[in-house]
Motif scaffolding. Structure first.
Motif, short mmCIF file in Angstrom:
data_model
loop_
_atom_site.label_atom_id
_atom_site.label_comp_id
_atom_site.label_asym_id
_atom_site.label_seq_id
_atom_site.Cartn_x
_atom_site.Cartn_y
_atom_site.Cartn_z
N LYS A 132 1.19 -1.03 -0.04
CA LYS A 132 0.01 -0.26 0.33
C LYS A 132 0.74 1.04 0.22
O LYS A 132 0.48 2.09 -0.53
CB LYS A 132 -0.95 0.03 0.95
CG LYS A 132 -1.93 -0.83 0.74
CD LYS A 132 -3.11 -0.88 2.24
CE LYS A 132 -4.23 -2.22 2.27
NZ LYS A 132 -4.91 -2.64 3.40
N ASP A 133 2.12 1.01 0.47
CA ASP A 133 3.50 2.91 0.76
C ASP A 133 3.60 2.58 -0.73
O ASP A 133 3.78 3.34 -1.02
CB ASP A 133 3.89 2.07 1.98
CG ASP A 133 3.65 2.18 3.18
OD1 ASP A 133 2.06 3.06 3.07
OD2 ASP A 133 3.52 1.92 4.17
N LEU A 134 3.77 1.45 -1.25
CA LEU A 134 4.47 1.90 -2.14
C LEU A 134 3.89 2.10 -3.86
O LEU A 134 4.09 2.42 -4.21
CB LEU A 134 5.58 0.18 -2.96
CG LEU A 134 6.04 -0.17 -1.85
CD1 LEU A 134 6.39 -1.90 -2.38
CD2 LEU A 134 7.70 1.27 -2.69
N LYS A 135 2.39 1.64 -3.43
CA LYS A 135 1.62 2.04 -4.58
C LYS A 135 1.22 3.50 -3.66
O LYS A 135 0.41 4.36 -4.85
CB LYS A 135 0.06 1.80 -4.61
CG LYS A 135 0.07 0.27 -4.86
CD LYS A 135 -1.22 -0.94 -4.73
CE LYS A 135 -1.01 -1.92 -4.93
NZ LYS A 135 -2.51 -2.67 -5.38
#
Length: 137
Positions: A132-135
């Protein structure tokens, strides 16, 4: 950080990165404080006889490899790991993962995801959060 060039798949623990005596020496030094060769040899002797010169040679090679720091105090050489066990293992596993990704790409990701079936739910939750953080980025 030093790069370990030989990773041994058929070994476990520190023996994946080091030879057997190197691994024992690193275990001793990571569990304690700065130590002299004679002190390390004394700990090793409890398990089985280890020659002073052999221990000295291995410890000095670990210095040459950038794993140990050597400091002279009077007539005694004192050794300690340059990095903690945690930092060493974190860095080596990260380096290994990057190399696998560069060489094998999505195949590695698939195998890692398959391996998640055997881990606890907390690790899966951390992975989901990381994705989620990477997205968001």
């Amino acid at each position: 950080m030093v790069r370990i060039r030989k990773f041994k798949m058929n070994e476990s623990g520190l023996n994946r990165f080091f030879g057997p005596l190197e691994a024992k020496i690193m275990d001793i030094l990571w569990d304690g404080t700065e130590m002299a060769i004679k002190e390390v040899q004394h700990v090793l002797e409890r398990e089985k006889a280890t020659n002073f010169n052999t221990v000295m040679t291995v410890m000095n090679r670990l210095v040459e490899k950038g794993i140990l720091h050597k400091r002279i105090e009077g007539r005694k050489s004192l050794y300690k790991p340059i990095h903690s066990r945690e930092v060493f293992l974190h860095t080596q596993s990260k380096e290994m993962t990057h190399e696998l990704m560069n060489e094998f790409g999505s195949v590695v990701v698939n195998h890692m995801l398959d391996a998640l079936e055997d881990v606890d739910d907390d690790l899966v939750a951390k992975l989901e959060q990381k994705i989620k953080d990477l997205k968001k980025e």
